[in-house]
Design a protein around this motif. Structure first.
Motif, PDB file in Angstrom:
ATOM      1  N   ASN A 209    -109.876 -12.167  80.412  1.00 14.00           N
ATOM      2  CA  ASN A 209    -110.078 -11.565  79.033  1.00 14.00           C
ATOM      3  C   ASN A 209    -110.992 -12.223  78.000  1.00 14.00           C
ATOM      4  O   ASN A 209    -110.723 -12.200  76.812  1.00 14.00           O
ATOM      5  N   GLY A 210    -112.163 -12.454  78.518  1.00 18.02           N
ATOM      6  CA  GLY A 210    -113.234 -13.024  77.457  1.00 18.02           C
ATOM      7  C   GLY A 210    -112.835 -14.436  76.939  1.00 18.02           C
ATOM      8  O   GLY A 210    -113.710 -14.931  76.143  1.00 18.02           O
ATOM      9  N   PHE A 211    -111.829 -15.188  77.487  1.00 22.99           N
ATOM     10  CA  PHE A 211    -111.697 -16.499  77.317  1.00 22.99           C
ATOM     11  C   PHE A 211    -113.118 -17.463  77.678  1.00 22.99           C
ATOM     12  O   PHE A 211    -113.666 -17.214  78.585  1.00 22.99           O
ATOM     13  N   HIS A 212    -113.249 -18.293  76.605  1.00 24.26           N
ATOM     14  CA  HIS A 212    -114.680 -18.825  76.602  1.00 24.26           C
ATOM     15  C   HIS A 212    -114.292 -20.324  76.232  1.00 24.26           C
ATOM     16  O   HIS A 212    -114.500 -20.672  74.974  1.00 24.26           O
ATOM     17  N   ILE A 213    -114.716 -21.489  77.045  1.00 18.98           N
ATOM     18  CA  ILE A 213    -114.530 -22.859  76.526  1.00 18.98           C
ATOM     19  C   ILE A 213    -115.665 -23.340  76.115  1.00 18.98           C
ATOM     20  O   ILE A 213    -116.882 -23.056  76.624  1.00 18.98           O
ATOM     21  N   ASN A 214    -115.673 -23.763  74.583  1.00 19.72           N
ATOM     22  CA  ASN A 214    -116.972 -24.297  73.947  1.00 19.72           C
ATOM     23  C   ASN A 214    -116.839 -25.732  73.748  1.00 19.72           C
ATOM     24  O   ASN A 214    -117.758 -26.230  72.962  1.00 19.72           O
ATOM     25  N   SER A 215    -115.862 -26.539  74.092  1.00 21.89           N
ATOM     26  CA  SER A 215    -115.861 -27.948  73.824  1.00 21.89           C
ATOM     27  C   SER A 215    -115.040 -28.582  74.807  1.00 21.89           C
ATOM     28  O   SER A 215    -114.125 -28.251  75.910  1.00 21.89           O
ATOM     29  N   THR A 216    -115.346 -30.135  75.151  1.00 22.12           N
ATOM     30  CA  THR A 216    -114.395 -30.891  75.857  1.00 22.12           C
ATOM     31  C   THR A 216    -113.906 -32.255  75.216  1.00 22.12           C
ATOM     32  O   THR A 216    -114.910 -32.337  74.392  1.00 22.12           O
ATOM     33  N   PRO A 217    -113.095 -32.686  75.643  1.00 23.30           N
ATOM     34  CA  PRO A 217    -112.163 -32.108  76.721  1.00 23.30           C
ATOM     35  C   PRO A 217    -111.329 -31.085  76.549  1.00 23.30           C
ATOM     36  O   PRO A 217    -110.985 -30.690  75.430  1.00 23.30           O
ATOM     37  N   ILE A 218    -111.276 -30.244  77.215  1.00 26.22           N
ATOM     38  CA  ILE A 218    -110.545 -28.839  77.383  1.00 26.22           C
ATOM     39  C   ILE A 218    -109.132 -29.178  76.879  1.00 26.22           C
ATOM     40  O   ILE A 218    -108.317 -29.928  77.538  1.00 26.22           O
ATOM     41  N   ASP A 219    -108.547 -28.599  75.829  1.00 27.83           N
ATOM     42  CA  ASP A 219    -107.523 -28.770  75.250  1.00 27.83           C
ATOM     43  C   ASP A 219    -106.313 -28.050  75.993  1.00 27.83           C
ATOM     44  O   ASP A 219    -106.415 -26.558  75.871  1.00 27.83           O
ATOM     45  N   THR A 220    -105.430 -28.715  76.290  1.00 29.61           N
ATOM     46  CA  THR A 220    -104.265 -27.842  77.162  1.00 29.61           C
ATOM     47  C   THR A 220    -103.235 -27.029  76.278  1.00 29.61           C
ATOM     48  O   THR A 220    -102.977 -26.021  76.734  1.00 29.61           O
ATOM     49  N   GLY A 221    -103.279 -27.524  75.027  1.00 23.36           N
ATOM     50  CA  GLY A 221    -102.592 -26.500  74.397  1.00 23.36           C
ATOM     51  C   GLY A 221    -103.403 -25.291  73.873  1.00 23.36           C
ATOM     52  O   GLY A 221    -102.597 -24.411  73.956  1.00 23.36           O
ATOM     53  N   THR A 222    -104.281 -25.304  73.811  1.00 25.99           N
ATOM     54  CA  THR A 222    -105.167 -23.883  73.458  1.00 25.99           C
ATOM     55  C   THR A 222    -105.075 -23.272  74.909  1.00 25.99           C
ATOM     56  O   THR A 222    -104.827 -22.022  74.820  1.00 25.99           O
ATOM     57  N   LEU A 223    -105.140 -23.835  76.030  1.00 23.06           N
ATOM     58  CA  LEU A 223    -104.627 -22.904  77.159  1.00 23.06           C
ATOM     59  C   LEU A 223    -103.502 -22.332  77.363  1.00 23.06           C
ATOM     60  O   LEU A 223    -103.113 -21.373  77.868  1.00 23.06           O
ATOM     61  N   CYS A 224    -102.523 -23.143  76.812  1.00 27.76           N
ATOM     62  CA  CYS A 224    -100.946 -22.634  76.764  1.00 27.76           C
ATOM     63  C   CYS A 224    -101.145 -21.522  75.874  1.00 27.76           C
ATOM     64  O   CYS A 224    -100.241 -20.415  76.126  1.00 27.76           O
ATOM     65  N   ARG A 225    -101.735 -21.479  74.641  1.00 31.52           N
ATOM     66  CA  ARG A 225    -101.489 -20.338  73.855  1.00 31.52           C
ATOM     67  C   ARG A 225    -102.089 -19.096  74.166  1.00 31.52           C
ATOM     68  O   ARG A 225    -101.823 -17.929  74.198  1.00 31.52           O
ATOM     69  N   ALA A 226    -103.255 -19.537  75.098  1.00 30.13           N
ATOM     70  CA  ALA A 226    -103.988 -18.334  75.802  1.00 30.13           C
ATOM     71  C   ALA A 226    -103.186 -17.470  76.736  1.00 30.13           C
ATOM     72  O   ALA A 226    -102.980 -16.332  76.921  1.00 30.13           O
ATOM     73  N   LEU A 227    -102.363 -18.423  77.491  1.00 28.42           N
ATOM     74  CA  LEU A 227    -101.599 -17.823  78.638  1.00 28.42           C
ATOM     75  C   LEU A 227    -100.463 -17.346  78.124  1.00 28.42           C
ATOM     76  O   LEU A 227    -100.079 -16.289  78.663  1.00 28.42           O
ATOM     77  N   ALA A 228    -100.074 -17.637  76.679  1.00 29.54           N
ATOM     78  CA  ALA A 228     -98.807 -17.237  76.188  1.00 29.54           C
ATOM     79  C   ALA A 228     -99.310 -15.739  75.615  1.00 29.54           C
ATOM     80  O   ALA A 228     -98.400 -15.128  74.834  1.00 29.54           O
ATOM     81  N   GLY A 229    -100.622 -15.540  75.398  1.00 25.93           N
ATOM     82  CA  GLY A 229    -100.984 -14.175  74.848  1.00 25.93           C
ATOM     83  C   GLY A 229    -101.076 -14.533  73.270  1.00 25.93           C
ATOM     84  O   GLY A 229    -101.192 -13.565  72.271  1.00 25.93           O
ATOM     85  N   THR A 230    -100.916 -15.800  72.821  1.00 28.95           N
ATOM     86  CA  THR A 230    -100.994 -15.965  71.358  1.00 28.95           C
ATOM     87  C   THR A 230    -102.567 -16.279  71.143  1.00 28.95           C
ATOM     88  O   THR A 230    -103.300 -16.442  71.975  1.00 28.95           O
ATOM     89  N   GLU A 231    -102.940 -15.634  69.824  1.00 29.61           N
ATOM     90  CA  GLU A 231    -104.189 -15.824  69.297  1.00 29.61           C
ATOM     91  C   GLU A 231    -104.793 -17.236  69.489  1.00 29.61           C
ATOM     92  O   GLU A 231    -104.288 -18.039  68.826  1.00 29.61           O
ATOM     93  N   VAL A 232    -106.066 -17.193  69.958  1.00 26.65           N
ATOM     94  CA  VAL A 232    -106.648 -18.747  69.944  1.00 26.65           C
ATOM     95  C   VAL A 232    -107.910 -18.838  69.355  1.00 26.65           C
ATOM     96  O   VAL A 232    -108.838 -17.857  69.531  1.00 26.65           O
ATOM     97  N   LEU A 233    -108.003 -19.873  68.505  1.00 23.63           N
ATOM     98  CA  LEU A 233    -109.038 -19.947  67.714  1.00 23.63           C
ATOM     99  C   LEU A 233    -110.154 -20.996  68.375  1.00 23.63           C
ATOM    100  O   LEU A 233    -109.700 -22.196  68.375  1.00 23.63           O
ATOM    101  N   LEU A 234    -111.092 -20.512  69.143  1.00 25.11           N
ATOM    102  CA  LEU A 234    -112.071 -21.493  69.583  1.00 25.11           C
ATOM    103  C   LEU A 234    -112.948 -22.091  68.580  1.00 25.11           C
ATOM    104  O   LEU A 234    -113.197 -21.318  67.794  1.00 25.11           O
TER     105      LEU A 234
END
Length: 776
Positions: A751-776
């Protein structure tokens, strides 16, 4: 004459590591093992990120039993004396990139101002460590706080507080270069993708923390400094540069070192302070860093921001590439030139890039100092470029493999020149074979089709596939030294300027020498370098040890044979002597190395003929390039967002492998460190400069369970740059991991998800999996 026709070849053989039994049985000799009988040193460290020092009250500490002295910079004659920079690019590079370095003045001990929490201010000498640390708690330092600067972008604003009074900006270095016409190419491009990519601050965290043992030998009038370092000759140079002592009066020794990875390829205040203290007091002194000190005070790494623009045509071919990056070096870096230059050079990657504009700046902030950490700019550059390629592939509907296939250099392109010089001033020309072949190799080792099987086997995870390519300049000069000498029993002692921090030098350097000498491996003994046994040297960093020290050893062994042939001529009374497989032959008479050594000894027929002992210096014409591709299959846990690495493969273009098993271990270890940086590790700071990661409860390292079995494919490619045909591999395993893992997470989430920073934030992934809007 010499020859090795009937001798075994040790280069290319995975002989068992000589070090392992000694180290695994607890017979290693690390700094802490050498401390018996020494007085202990502890450092008063700043508790403020940015402040003026108003007063240091040591009265209570001075009265404590067992305290032998408390010293400030003024007491040691170190006030106003900075640690000198460790590297500068050649003038040709500076001219081509408009590279400018600020006048950094990193104080050995802070006197009137502190610039980060953990900065050393004063030093306590006590009879034991417990009394030294008790004394620290009674020393009061009064501060006048100053505004802390922790955001590197804000630090460059005109109204930002300045860290150093002698500078009119917080910019520590800058460079810029361009070629082609990126503006026109971008204007006519089919797709242009822009991004901002960040790599968080993390670093080596070796098993053994740093340590220094110092003693002044009044009989020899020589100071001996034993230090857990990768660069003993640089430590001696810094000590002598600060004090004015002659190099002959300072001996720097390296014991066993429990990991370095760049954080120990640095010169530290503690090394200089203990050297000065030992000579001043006459005491035998030791300082061993504890883990909390290490996490707050030892040099850190990474911490970069890249603002990128990639232009491609309708087929996905690169038209233009632009990157404006910032490196946060904290309160300073002795390696700033290397880090910024490495980043800028490696931003071109292993691809055809017809036009580019690259600009970079290093910025001073109120954080711990920065040094090289495994890759030193290369992982950050790779992350920015590879993530941009992935974004372009998504825009065009291409697979991540296909967009790379269309842009990677092939055999038809080689050698491939870049329109800028390397840091050594020599024009860049990639000396590889076929970079696209590395891609096909890794796709064969870990096919994308395996994703289906992994999905079935791991229903609780969303599965993704990631790829990343890297390029690395290895074997940087300017030189390295080695010494080979014949011992009285006919065996050989070998030493080199590169200090071991666990890489297997005791084994691989013996292999190189035995191969060149055409003698049995068990007759060659590697002895760790010190600055007396080998007066000149550079050190271990930048994937250079096997190339430079190995080549210097090869050269010294070859020169030793030539010297021995002249000695054998005298012993055999012959005008012509040949050397083959360990024997010197003249017509019907011959002798071996043991007999030659006996002839040179007292009572021999060549008594007093001089030692058979050679020191050689190897200077490479320029670097040699290593390239590779990483592939990963990973899962993102559907409920927690935790990333699990399932399968990992690396295919890399390397040169001749001295010990293939050790090379494989280097690559696998590098991948493990890269996974730590991609998923777990980060030195966090509050906006006031307080470090937030001073224990392992906050600074998370990967566990053995986080690292899968890793497939490593070696694609041999000759290189003419050194006589043993070796390319560097020490950093190869780390460089591409971050981008590969990020690509795998993107693929898993879709769905167009794009990691732009490390370390990869688990909370961001949780929100994306839950369908919550993610601000990258």
């Amino acid at each position: 004459m010499s020859g090795t026709d009937s001798a075994p070849s040790y280069i290319g053989t995975s002989v068992r590591r000589r070090e392992d039994d000694r180290l695994l049985e607890g017979r290693g000799r690390f700094i802490a093992d050498l401390a018996a009988g020494a007085h202990h040193v502890a450092f008063v460290r700043s508790s403020e990120a940015h402040a003026r020092i108003e007063r240091i009250d040591v009265a209570a500490a001075d009265q404590l039993p067992g305290v032998l002295g408390i010293f400030t910079a003024g007491d040691l004659g170190l006030e106003g004396k900075p640690i000198p920079l460790l590297t500068r690019p050649e003038e040709e590079f500076n001219t081509a990139t408009s590279c400018v370095l600020a006048d950094q003045r990193l104080p050995i001990l802070a006197t009137d101002r502190v610039h980060y929490i953990g900065q050393p201010i004063a030093v306590v000498v006590a009879e034991d460590r417990y009394r030294a640390e008790d004394a620290l708690e009674t020393i009061a330092v009064d501060y006048s706080p100053l505004p802390a600067v922790t955001d590197p972008l804000a630090a460059l604003e005109p109204d930002s507080p300045l860290l150093f009074d002698h500078l009119d900006t917080n910019e520590a270095a800058r460079l810029e270069y361009s070629f082609g016409d990126p503006a026109s190419a971008t204007a006519s491009a089919h797709r242009v993708v822009e991004g901002t990519y960040r790599m968080g601050r993390h670093g080596a965290v070796p098993l053994e923390c740093r340590g220094v043992l110092a003693h002044f030998d009044s009989r020899r009038r020589q100071l001996e400094v034993v230090t857990s370092t990768q660069v003993p000759h640089m430590v001696r140079k810094a000590v002598c540069g600060v004090t004015g002592w002659h190099p002959q009066d300072v001996k720097v020794v390296v014991p066993d070192v429990g990991g370095g990875f760049g954080t120990k390829a640095n010169v530290y205040s503690e090394e200089i302070v203990l050297a000065v203290l030992a000579r001043l007091t006459g005491y035998r002194l030791v300082w061993v860093e504890d883990r909390q000190e290490h996490l707050a005070s030892s040099a850190q790494g990474r911490d970069q921001v890249h603002r990128t623009r990639l232009a491609v045509d309708e087929g996905g071919k690169i038209l233009a590439w632009e990157d404006d990056f910032i490196v946060d070096i904290g309160a300073g870096s002795l390696w700033v030139a290397g880090i910024v230059a490495n980043t800028a050079i490696h931003l071109l990657g292993p691809y055809r890039v017809p036009s580019a504009r690259i600009a970079g700046r290093a910025v001073l902030t109120n954080k711990t100092l920065v040094a090289q950490y495994r890759g030193a700019g290369r992982p950050e550059a790779t992350f920015a470029f590879e993530r941009s390629l992935d974004a372009a592939a998504a825009e065009l509907g291409l697979s991540t493999a296909e967009i790379r296939r269309r842009n990677l250099l092939t055999a038809d392109d080689m050698p491939y020149s870049r329109p800028i010089p390397y840091r050594d001033g020599v024009p860049i020309a990639y000396d590889g074979a076929d970079y696209r072949a590395c891609l096909e190799s890794v796709l064969g080792a870990l096919p994308p089709t395996d994703v289906g099987r992994c999905t079935a086997e791991n229903p609780e995870y969303q599965i993704g596939y990631g790829l990343s390519c890297y390029l690395e300049a290895t074997g940087r000069g300017p030189h390295e030294t080695a010494r080979v000498r014949l011992l009285p029993n006919g065996h050989f002692e070998v030493t080199a300027g590169a200090a071991s921090a666990g890489q297997g030098h005791e084994t691989v350097f013996a292999q190189v020498a035995a191969d060149a000498l055409a003698v049995p491996l068990d007759t060659v003994h590697y002895v760790a370098s010190d600055t007396e046994r080998l007066h000149e040297g550079v050190g271990t960093f930048a994937s250079r040890s096997a190339i430079l020290s190995g080549s210097a050893i090869h050269q010294a062994a070859t020169d030793l044979i030539d010297l021995a042939v002249t000695k054998a001529q005298s012993v055999l009374s012959a005008g012509r002597v040949s050397y083959v497989a360990g024997r010197f032959t003249a017509s019907d008479r011959s002798l071996d190395w043991r007999e030659l050594a006996s002839a040179q000894s007292v009572g021999g027929n060549q008594e007093g003929g001089g030692a058979i002992d050679v020191t050689a210096v190897f200077r490479p014409p320029t670097v040699t390039w290593t390239m590779g591709v990483h592939a990963v299959i990973l899962g993102v846990h559907r409920r927690t967002g935790i990333v699990k690495i399932l399968h990992y493969a690396v295919s890399h273009e390397g040169g001749r492998e001295i010990n293939p098993k050790i090379v494989e271990g280097q690559v696998i270890g590098g991948v493990a460190q890269g996974l730590g940086g991609a998923l777990f590790e980060q030195w966090g700071y509050s906006h006031t400069g307080q470090p937030l990661s001073t224990t392992f409860a906050a600074y998370h390292l990967p566990l053995s369970t986080d690292v899968p079995r890793i497939t490593v494919n070696h694609l041999h490619v000759d290189t003419p740059v050194n006589p043993i045909g070796v390319r560097g591999a020490g950093e190869s395993g780390t460089i591409a991991v971050y981008a590969a893992v990020a690509a795998g997470v993107d693929d898993a989430l879709g769905n167009g998800f794009h990691i732009n920073s490390t370390p990869i934030d688990t909370g961001t992934l949780c929100r994306a999996l839950a369908g919550t809007e993610v601000l990258l």
